[in-house]
Scaffold this motif. Sequence first.
Motif, PDB file in Angstrom:
ATOM      1  N   LEU A 131       0.828  -1.206   0.000  1.00 21.07           N
ATOM      2  CA  LEU A 131       0.000   0.000   0.000  1.00 21.07           C
ATOM      3  C   LEU A 131       0.863   1.258   0.000  1.00 21.07           C
ATOM      4  O   LEU A 131       0.502   2.264  -0.620  1.00 21.07           O
TER       5      LEU A 131
ATOM      6  N   ARG B  31       1.886   2.030  -3.409  1.00 23.89           N
ATOM      7  CA  ARG B  31       0.771   2.557  -4.201  1.00 23.89           C
ATOM      8  C   ARG B  31       0.345   3.944  -3.733  1.00 23.89           C
ATOM      9  O   ARG B  31      -0.626   4.496  -4.220  1.00 23.89           O
TER      10      ARG B  31
ATOM     11  N   SER C 161      -1.001   4.876  -0.907  1.00 23.68           N
ATOM     12  CA  SER C 161      -2.291   4.911  -0.215  1.00 23.68           C
ATOM     13  C   SER C 161      -2.214   5.849   0.985  1.00 23.68           C
ATOM     14  O   SER C 161      -1.132   6.101   1.530  1.00 23.68           O
TER      15      SER C 161
ATOM     16  N   SER D 116      -6.204  -1.300   6.517  1.00 22.29           N
ATOM     17  CA  SER D 116      -5.955  -2.488   5.696  1.00 22.29           C
ATOM     18  C   SER D 116      -4.985  -3.447   6.368  1.00 22.29           C
ATOM     19  O   SER D 116      -5.149  -4.672   6.291  1.00 22.29           O
TER      20      SER D 116
ATOM     21  N   ALA E 145      -3.730  -5.701  -0.353  1.00 23.65           N
ATOM     22  CA  ALA E 145      -4.248  -4.807  -1.397  1.00 23.65           C
ATOM     23  C   ALA E 145      -5.387  -5.435  -2.199  1.00 23.65           C
ATOM     24  O   ALA E 145      -5.771  -4.923  -3.243  1.00 23.65           O
TER      25      ALA E 145
END
Length: 232
Positions: A88, A91, A93, A101, A138
Amino acid sequence: MIHVEGLCHGVLSIQDLAIPRGFSVVTGPNGSGKTTLLRLLAGICEPEQGSILVDGQDPSSLVRGFVHEFPGRNALFSLVSQEIASPLWFRHSSCGEVERSVARAARFVGIEMLVSREVRTLSGGEQVLCALATAVVAKPTLLVLDEWDSHLDWETAARVEACIRKMHLPHVVWCTQDMDIAASADGVVFLDRGRVRYAGAPQAVFPSLVGTCWYPPSWSLEEWNSSSIGST
């Protein structure tokens, strides 16, 4: 659908292979190319020749999760919570999404008590569970598991298998030597010397493997019980 066509890579030579959506198992003797196929499916390496498409897309364009037999060797961060969060972070996030998460993935795998530990202090089985939480955090389209269950006791492996099924991921491809797990899959691919010897539903594959170590033990027991009952 995962479609492999005209694949030549290392020991592998696969002209045409279709793996259905759902839960599929890859198995076969040592040296048959199982890990190579799984790494190609996961988009970790590119085929030397041929193509692999997952629902019509290149695997590298999808959100994937990958767990191999010795995941502790590839850990990127010192803490379990950081390792789980890493997909994450890459990415970009938000902090809130990462925190939620990570907690969800750790709870899903059953390692909430390990998130503050250092990865290097984990046992082999705990490292596998940490890697699995990292792989699913994810919510991947494709989850690839390369004999990850070899370090888990039967009860833990069965519990985590049930959790993976409950996630209803589009594609789960699991390499295992546990033929009872293979017998419960939606599809089975049996490799031998780099080629697909059998592929299809378990009911189509395993009758060709009767009398070998690749035949599911539970099926053998059921057949024995059936014949015993019929003879009384």
